[in-house]
Motif scaffolding. Structure first.
Motif, PDB file in Angstrom:
ATOM      1  N   LYS A 144       0.805  -1.228   0.000  1.00  0.00           N
ATOM      2  CA  LYS A 144       0.000   0.000   0.000  1.00  0.00           C
ATOM      3  C   LYS A 144       0.837   1.277   0.000  1.00  0.00           C
ATOM      4  O   LYS A 144       0.323   2.340  -0.331  1.00  0.00           O
ATOM      5  CB  LYS A 144      -0.969   0.002   1.191  1.00  0.00           C
TER       6      LYS A 144
ATOM      7  N   VAL B 126       1.585   1.133  -4.217  1.00  0.00           N
ATOM      8  CA  VAL B 126       0.473   1.065  -5.172  1.00  0.00           C
ATOM      9  C   VAL B 126      -0.348   2.354  -5.110  1.00  0.00           C
ATOM     10  O   VAL B 126      -0.737   2.803  -4.035  1.00  0.00           O
ATOM     11  CB  VAL B 126      -0.407  -0.156  -4.844  1.00  0.00           C
ATOM     12  N   THR B 127      -0.612   2.963  -6.268  1.00  0.00           N
ATOM     13  CA  THR B 127      -1.417   4.189  -6.271  1.00  0.00           C
ATOM     14  C   THR B 127      -2.897   3.847  -6.121  1.00  0.00           C
ATOM     15  O   THR B 127      -3.325   2.716  -6.369  1.00  0.00           O
ATOM     16  CB  THR B 127      -1.245   4.987  -7.571  1.00  0.00           C
ATOM     17  N   TYR B 128      -3.669   4.873  -5.745  1.00  0.00           N
ATOM     18  CA  TYR B 128      -5.104   4.669  -5.641  1.00  0.00           C
ATOM     19  C   TYR B 128      -5.678   4.235  -6.991  1.00  0.00           C
ATOM     20  O   TYR B 128      -6.568   3.379  -7.052  1.00  0.00           O
ATOM     21  CB  TYR B 128      -5.802   5.938  -5.147  1.00  0.00           C
ATOM     22  N   GLY B 129      -5.159   4.799  -8.061  1.00  0.00           N
ATOM     23  CA  GLY B 129      -5.617   4.438  -9.409  1.00  0.00           C
ATOM     24  C   GLY B 129      -5.349   2.971  -9.720  1.00  0.00           C
ATOM     25  O   GLY B 129      -6.195   2.277 -10.300  1.00  0.00           O
TER      26      GLY B 129
ATOM     27  N   TYR C  80      -5.042   0.642  -7.453  1.00  0.00           N
ATOM     28  CA  TYR C  80      -5.961  -0.090  -6.570  1.00  0.00           C
ATOM     29  C   TYR C  80      -7.343  -0.229  -7.210  1.00  0.00           C
ATOM     30  O   TYR C  80      -7.952  -1.300  -7.174  1.00  0.00           O
ATOM     31  CB  TYR C  80      -6.053   0.634  -5.225  1.00  0.00           C
ATOM     32  N   GLU C  81      -7.821   0.853  -7.821  1.00  0.00           N
ATOM     33  CA  GLU C  81      -9.118   0.791  -8.526  1.00  0.00           C
ATOM     34  C   GLU C  81      -9.094  -0.288  -9.616  1.00  0.00           C
ATOM     35  O   GLU C  81     -10.051  -1.039  -9.787  1.00  0.00           O
ATOM     36  CB  GLU C  81      -9.434   2.142  -9.181  1.00  0.00           C
TER      37      GLU C  81
END
Ligand code: MN
Ligand code: MN
Lengths: 353, 353
Positions: free
Chosen positions: A95, A98-101, A103-104
């Motif tokens: 975490k 890894v970017t939020y994007g 993760y999506e």
């Protein structure tokens, strides 16, 4: 235990089926792969490394203990296949990398429960193998040699940037891939800036010059700081120099296994405070080095991490007085069973060029 | 419209109250700040820049149109204060940069609806100002000069790494901060690797050598590739060279405003396919450059982005035949009202050293 075994123990501790490794440092550490694109998945019984056609040849040479998959479309599609194939129910991901994007995209494309985790491999990286320490020693030797060399280069009239470039050129000629970070050359009043990356400022007679630099060798870094004088410095600067040197020598003498980061930090800090420079020492005493120039363990007032043999850290007290100047002295050490061993050996008596 | 006005238009389009800017390239683009720590928040009527004590002096000099806040504790705590102070209900963040771990901290510490968004500032960065183009031109001039220089350095017996280091040293002496990416020096059979970063391979007589490199100047990059021969190359390599050169010249002749990335990519691709080298051209024709070495717009079979005046892109067809060798020729251009202007000017006729 080897690295895979240690990681599998962490998976068990965190009760996850597998970890997706995407952080490039962790990827290199676990697989040996030095290229710039790829991901690994480690489960209790399996380990795969996924990369694209540009890197499969390289991966076959470098990556042991992992099955190598050449991605057809995206890496993520291969991850999805593995998740199904291995019947993974809970997949941890890194975490802090890894970017939020991303993760999506994981959520959309992976049929699995995603578990954000932090520091699993970083924890294993804390303790260096003898092989890693050997490599770090070479990175330190290159930095030491560069310091000797730069003493013949620095004189009134050269700019900080010229000094920084000369360090870069010299270290690369000695086999470094590059500097391990943007070289700090902070001269005169700029020496009061702890992070004074080299500028076009001309070095003048009477300047203190702080040089903070390091080499990347075979993926591992060194990080050394020396402050030198160009021409006779003021009495105040000399006083500052001597107090920092004493603080650093004291820390080097005392730091060892079993001590927390807080305790290791306190040694130089208490000494400098006693001498009236507590406020002027605005950063922590040190940090771990390895594949990254800032990794664990921290030697800081916040770090409860206990030092253990084969951890590699910097010891770098400094004092900074705006309008006057600054001094920092930094060495790299490896914690041993009884104390520590110094990895950088450049002179520390005040050098006046 | 200035950059802030353009961004505010984007906020309106996406119906969010404010954007938290943390991507360092976007932060620099919007604020002018060149340091390594800080965040900005832009709302309809306000704009703040938050950084720590090490950088507030620098920020005061560099950052215009933003109120500057020196963080007391963490940046995030200052963001939380601003969110309350400005009564922000919906806060966008840069989902391609923010890690999942940071997102978790936002959720915990910010009393606001978080909106993950992508590419808002990147979209504005597509169109360069005349000032930006001037800087990119200098970065291109440095790369051109480095190419001329390296022709006097390359000869049988030198290693790829020596060539890469010499390019680095030369560009830094010309005012570059550094190379814009790991320099590719791919000689002999290695020239068939599109991403053949320099190794200790010795350059030999008869080798084709592909040099792909660039300079960072004042934050902006150049990116140029030339393939040269050391000693007389085989007839097959010469044929490959000429077909790539023709493809590249054709693309340069035709690329202009109003065309999509797909159409721009097709020019060199169709020509190479016609000549039987379609399969050997395994990457896209080009990419945008600016603060980053890979940014929009892409000249690729997937990019529907329409080219507009003041976009800056590379044009770099190549062919790669494993076991034989490879050729790539790359220039940087700026799209004009009627076509394009070349920014790199190094010779492209086959050079045999
Ligand atoms: Mn350090
Ligand atoms: Mn390119």
């Amino acid at each position: 235990m080897n690295r895979l075994e240690k990681l599998r123990k962490e998976l068990e501790n965190h009760q996850v089926d597998a970890l997706l490794i995407t952080n490039p440092y962790n990827r290199r550490y676990m697989t040996g792969f030095t290229g710039t694109s790829g991901a690994a998945i480690v489960s209790k019984n399996d380990a795969v490394f996924i990369t694209d056609f540009r890197y499969t040849e390289q991966a076959k040479k470098q990556v042991k203990n992992f099955r190598i998959i050449q991605q057809e479309a995206s890496i993520l599609k291969e991850v999805a296949k593995i998740v199904d194939e291995w019947k993974i129910k809970t997949l941890a991901f890194e975490k802090d990398h890894v970017t939020y994007g991303e993760y999506e995209a994981y959520q959309k494309q992976l049929n699995v429960e995603l578990v954000p985790l932090s520091g699993l491999i970083e924890k294993i990286r804390l303790i260096k193998t003898d092989e890693e320490i050997k490599i770090i020693k070479v990175a330190c030797e290159i930095a030491d040699a560069a310091f000797s060399h730069i003493l013949t280069f620095i004189k009134p009239g050269v700019t900080e940037l010229e000094v920084s470039n000369e360090l870069e050129f010299f270290m690369r000629k000695q086999g470094a891939t590059s500097s391990s970070f943007d070289t700090i050359v902070a001269s005169g009043l700029r020496s009061a800036l702890p992070h004074g990356v080299a500028t076009d400022k001309v070095i003048e007679k009477g300047d203190f010059v702080t040089l903070d630099f390091g080499a990347v060798y075979n993926g591992y870094v060194s990080d050394i700081t020396r402050t030198i004088a160009v021409g006779q410095p003021s009495a105040k600067l000399v006083e500052m120099y001597n107090v920092v040197l004493e603080a650093q020598l004291l820390a080097l003498e005392k730091i060892g296994p079993g001590m927390t980061g807080i305790e290791a930090d306190k040694i130089a800090r208490d000494f400098l405070t006693e001498k009236g420079y507590g406020e002027a020492f605005g950063h922590s005493t040190g940090h771990g080095i390895g594949l990254e120039v800032h990794e664990g363990p921290a030697l800081s007032f916040r770090s409860e991490q206990v030092l253990e043999p084969n951890m590699v850290v910097t010891v770098e007290p400094g004092v900074y007085l705006p309008g006057i100047g600054g001094v920092r002295i930094e060495d790299d050490i490896v914690i041993t069973g009884t104390g520590n061993e110094r990895l950088t050996h450049s002179d520390k008596e005040l050098i006046i060029l």
